[in-house]
Design a protein around this motif. Structure first.
Motif, PDB file in Angstrom:
ATOM      1  N   GLY A  78       0.800  -1.222   0.000  1.00  0.00           N
ATOM      2  CA  GLY A  78       0.000   0.000   0.000  1.00  0.00           C
ATOM      3  C   GLY A  78       0.836   1.277   0.000  1.00  0.00           C
ATOM      4  N   LEU A  79       2.170   1.158  -0.116  1.00  0.00           N
ATOM      5  CA  LEU A  79       3.013   2.356  -0.043  1.00  0.00           C
ATOM      6  C   LEU A  79       2.958   3.201  -1.311  1.00  0.00           C
ATOM      7  CD1 LEU A  79       6.357   1.303   1.742  1.00  0.00           C
ATOM      8  CD2 LEU A  79       4.544   2.777   2.627  1.00  0.00           C
ATOM      9  N   LEU A  85       6.394   5.275  -7.062  1.00  0.00           N
ATOM     10  CA  LEU A  85       7.019   4.767  -5.842  1.00  0.00           C
ATOM     11  C   LEU A  85       6.888   5.790  -4.722  1.00  0.00           C
ATOM     12  CD1 LEU A  85      10.373   3.155  -7.078  1.00  0.00           C
ATOM     13  CD2 LEU A  85       8.210   2.010  -6.557  1.00  0.00           C
ATOM     14  N   HIS A  86       6.708   5.283  -3.495  1.00  0.00           N
ATOM     15  CA  HIS A  86       6.764   6.127  -2.297  1.00  0.00           C
ATOM     16  C   HIS A  86       8.224   6.564  -2.142  1.00  0.00           C
ATOM     17  CE1 HIS A  86       6.913   6.971   2.031  1.00  0.00           C
ATOM     18  NE2 HIS A  86       5.591   7.062   2.008  1.00  0.00           N
ATOM     19  N   PRO A  87       8.481   7.755  -1.582  1.00  0.00           N
ATOM     20  CA  PRO A  87       9.881   8.196  -1.414  1.00  0.00           C
ATOM     21  C   PRO A  87      10.767   7.171  -0.706  1.00  0.00           C
ATOM     22  CG  PRO A  87       8.378   9.988  -0.869  1.00  0.00           C
ATOM     23  CD  PRO A  87       7.520   8.796  -1.164  1.00  0.00           C
ATOM     24  N   ILE A  88      10.190   6.405   0.214  1.00  0.00           N
ATOM     25  CA  ILE A  88      11.030   5.420   0.918  1.00  0.00           C
ATOM     26  C   ILE A  88      11.420   4.290  -0.043  1.00  0.00           C
ATOM     27  CG2 ILE A  88       9.164   3.953   1.893  1.00  0.00           C
ATOM     28  CD1 ILE A  88      12.276   5.006   3.819  1.00  0.00           C
ATOM     29  N   GLN A  89      10.517   3.928  -0.938  1.00  0.00           N
ATOM     30  CA  GLN A  89      10.836   2.881  -1.922  1.00  0.00           C
ATOM     31  C   GLN A  89      11.900   3.396  -2.887  1.00  0.00           C
ATOM     32  OE1 GLN A  89       6.642   2.481  -3.073  1.00  0.00           O
ATOM     33  NE2 GLN A  89       6.733   0.332  -2.482  1.00  0.00           N
ATOM     34  N   GLU A  90      11.734   4.646  -3.292  1.00  0.00           N
ATOM     35  CA  GLU A  90      12.714   5.259  -4.177  1.00  0.00           C
ATOM     36  C   GLU A  90      14.080   5.309  -3.487  1.00  0.00           C
ATOM     37  OE1 GLU A  90      10.998   8.818  -6.064  1.00  0.00           O
ATOM     38  OE2 GLU A  90      13.067   9.578  -6.041  1.00  0.00           O
ATOM     39  N   GLY A  91      14.060   5.655  -2.194  1.00  0.00           N
ATOM     40  CA  GLY A  91      15.307   5.727  -1.415  1.00  0.00           C
ATOM     41  C   GLY A  91      16.033   4.393  -1.391  1.00  0.00           C
ATOM     42  N   ALA A 111      10.377   2.647   8.840  1.00  0.00           N
ATOM     43  CA  ALA A 111      10.926   3.944   8.449  1.00  0.00           C
ATOM     44  C   ALA A 111       9.814   4.962   8.202  1.00  0.00           C
ATOM     45  CB  ALA A 111      11.785   3.784   7.190  1.00  0.00           C
ATOM     46  N   THR A 112       8.713   4.542   7.584  1.00  0.00           N
ATOM     47  CA  THR A 112       7.648   5.512   7.314  1.00  0.00           C
ATOM     48  C   THR A 112       6.961   5.936   8.611  1.00  0.00           C
ATOM     49  OG1 THR A 112       6.239   3.653   6.670  1.00  0.00           O
ATOM     50  CG2 THR A 112       7.154   4.954   4.896  1.00  0.00           C
ATOM     51  N   ASP A 113       6.888   5.031   9.593  1.00  0.00           N
ATOM     52  CA  ASP A 113       6.351   5.420  10.915  1.00  0.00           C
ATOM     53  C   ASP A 113       7.280   6.469  11.528  1.00  0.00           C
ATOM     54  OD1 ASP A 113       6.259   5.319  13.910  1.00  0.00           O
ATOM     55  OD2 ASP A 113       4.598   3.955  13.567  1.00  0.00           O
ATOM     56  N   LEU A 114       8.590   6.216  11.469  1.00  0.00           N
ATOM     57  CA  LEU A 114       9.563   7.175  12.017  1.00  0.00           C
ATOM     58  C   LEU A 114       9.402   8.542  11.358  1.00  0.00           C
ATOM     59  CD1 LEU A 114      12.256   8.020  13.516  1.00  0.00           C
ATOM     60  CD2 LEU A 114      13.436   7.234  11.460  1.00  0.00           C
ATOM     61  N   SER A 146      19.137   5.216   2.752  1.00  0.00           N
ATOM     62  CA  SER A 146      17.854   5.181   2.037  1.00  0.00           C
ATOM     63  C   SER A 146      16.798   6.000   2.786  1.00  0.00           C
ATOM     64  CB  SER A 146      17.356   3.742   1.906  1.00  0.00           C
ATOM     65  OG  SER A 146      18.334   2.937   1.310  1.00  0.00           O
ATOM     66  N   ILE A 147      16.828   5.890   4.106  1.00  0.00           N
ATOM     67  CA  ILE A 147      15.845   6.617   4.916  1.00  0.00           C
ATOM     68  C   ILE A 147      16.159   8.116   4.888  1.00  0.00           C
ATOM     69  CG2 ILE A 147      14.864   6.865   7.245  1.00  0.00           C
ATOM     70  CD1 ILE A 147      15.430   3.807   7.598  1.00  0.00           C
TER      71      ILE A 147
END
Ligand SMILES: Cc1cc2nc3c(=O)[nH]c(=O)nc-3n(C[C@H](O)[C@H](O)[C@H](O)COP(=O)(O)OP(=O)(O)OC[C@H]3O[C@@H](n4cnc5c(N)ncnc54)[C@H](O)[C@@H]3O)c2cc1C
Ligand code: FES
Ligand code: FES
Lengths: 158, 280
Positions: A78-79, A85-91, A111-114, A146-147
């Motif tokens: 669901g990201l 891509l979500h920025p975290i996936q891109e990262g 990471a997305t929670d953080l 990545s984060i």
């Protein structure tokens, strides 16, 4: 002894029956065929199974599916949105944040929670946030990068 | 492993939960100790009564003389509570260091003290804070002084059919000036040893002190010898060094693959001093 549940996963509401002992991770993988969420251990230690329940990162191997009745769940599937891509996936892609990829879904969900609670974390804060996510390949170095990439990207697009 | 079969019941209130327990029921709080135990089949209740959605016991409320932390308050909600951070900072410090984000988002303070793991953080912190444990059962409510709560290895004053509804933390001079220090097990972050220290200072000298240890022995305990040695003196590094002797005296010190008895005994004094020195 089945329990009727209704759970919204990545925006789609699913209703069904589960036995009390079914873990949320097994419900996602076996009942809904969302196999992006991984199982890495039997002891609530590795974090590969991390998903968001009502916006908070939790270990889906340490929660019953019946407990998620009425909740909104986000998994790694669901990201991304609208094929982007979500920025975290891109990262993770840009910074080579994965090798075998087994830990990656859990890493991205933690990471997305953080990043939701701390938009500009220090390296130390990122490393502390990953306390509950084990990686056996990367040595964490590129995961941290990545984060950081995602934090930067989210700051400029927000 | 998959847990053995049980009946799941979702409680709408504490009274509801107590009624649902029956002979073979067990309370499910945050599930961060119980679900791993079910998966290892160390535990096989017939009925699991879920209280994780009972909102009435999840809050943290600031009263005039005390702060009441709901038995179902998560470690994460305590870690980010500003009232507790000023009235009893050791609670916030301890909450922030429990496990990891995911565990803190589900695990609860009531579940932790009901479980009474010898390496858990809350038992030491609550002993040092002079807390009262608020309990409900089918006949009504009762309160247990924290000094009477921990009885031994995974053993507490909690009886069958009871639910911890809250923990009351007095707004006292010693809680306002309190700190927690622990030596962590590197994977789980449980305490190999942990020390909570709360010291009330009046007119430049220690008026009252409460110091408690976890991770050392079968259950958390207070070190009254250190508390007494501090009273009446200024809180200085020298006086702390002098007051903290062997903080494991009279205790059966645990020995495991993380720390031998000798090493743990040494760590216990080191961390008692560190917790107290955080207050300098
Ligand atoms: C990876 C990992 C790391 C951890 N690290 C730490 C750590 O560093 N420090 C630490 O202290 N703990 C740690 N824990 C344990 C964690 O804090 C648990 O949340 C806690 O021990 C139990 O609380 P719970 O709400 O999850 O209870 P549950 O697991 O739901 O229940 C535990 C026991 O308490 C009973 N119970 C639960 N709630 C109540 C209630 N309100 N009234 C009466 N009985 C109740 C249950 O019946 C059960 O017997 C860790 C756990 C994991 C999985
Ligand atoms: S599979 Fe959930 S923590 Fe390892
Ligand atoms: S990339 Fe292989 S476990 Fe993390």
């Amino acid at each position: 002894m089945a329990n009727k549940i209704s759970v919204t996963v990545n925006g789609t509401t699913h209703t069904g029956e589960v036995e009390g002992r079914v873990l949320l991770v097994d419900y996602l993988r076996e009942h809904l065929s969302l196999t992006g969420t991984h199982i890495g251990c039997d002891t609530s230690s590795c974090g590969a199974c991390t998903v968001h329940v009502d916006g908070k990162a939790i270990k889906s191997c340490t929660m019953l599916a019946a407990q998620a009745d009425g909740a909104s769940v986000t998994t790694v599937e669901g990201l991304s949105s609208n094929g982007e891509l979500h920025p975290i996936q891109e990262g993770f892609k840009e910074e080579h944040g994965l090798q075998c990829g087994f830990c990656t879904p859990g890493m991205m969900m933690t990471a997305t929670d953080l990043l939701k609670n701390n938009a500009d974390p220090s390296e130390q804060e990122i490393r502390e946030a990953l306390e509950g996510n084990f990686c056996r390949c990367t040595g964490y170095h590129n995961i941290v990068k990545s984060i950081q990439y995602a934090a930067k990207k989210m700051a400029t697009t927000a | 492993m998959i847990p053995t079969s049980f009946e799941y019941k979702n409680a709408g209130s504490v009274a509801d939960a107590i009624g649902m327990l029956g002979d073979d029921g067990q309370i499910l709080g945050g599930g961060q100790s119980l679900i791993p135990a079910l998966k290892l089949r160390l535990n096989s209740p017939g009925v699991l009564v879920d209280i994780s959605k009972v909102d009435a016991i999840k809050g943290i409320s600031d009263n005039e003389k005390s702060i009441t932390v709901g038995g179902g308050a998560t470690h994460a909600s305590i870690a980010s509570n500003a009232d507790l951070d000023s009235a009893a900072p050791m609670l916030v410090q301890a909450a922030r260091e429990i496990g990891d984000i995911q565990v803190r988002n589900r695990g609860t303070i009531g579940g932790s003290i009901a479980h009474a793991d010898p390496a858990a953080d809350w038992p030491a912190v609550l002993l040092a804070s002079d807390a009262n444990v608020m309990i409900q059962n089918k006949d009504g409510k009762r309160t247990v002084d924290i000094d009477q709560f921990f009885k031994g290895f995974y053993e507490t004053a909690l009886e069958e059919g009871e639910v911890i509804t809250g923990i009351s933390i007095p707004k006292s001079g010693f809680n306002k000036n309190s700190a927690y220090a622990k030596f962590k097990q590197p994977a789980s972050r449980f305490a190999i040893v942990g020390c909570a220290a709360a010291v009330d200072i009046d007119g430049g000298v220690v008026k009252e002190a409460r110091v408690a240890m976890t991770g050392v022995s079968e259950c958390a305990y207070r070190v009254t010898a250190v508390e007494k040695a501090l009273v009446g003196k200024a809180l200085t590094a020298e006086n702390i060094e002098a007051a903290v002797g062997d903080v494991t005296e009279g205790r059966d010190v645990m020995s495991d693959h993380y720390a031998s008895e000798k090493y743990r005994t040494h760590l216990a004094s080191v961390y008692a001093k560190r917790a107290l020195k955080k207050l300098l």
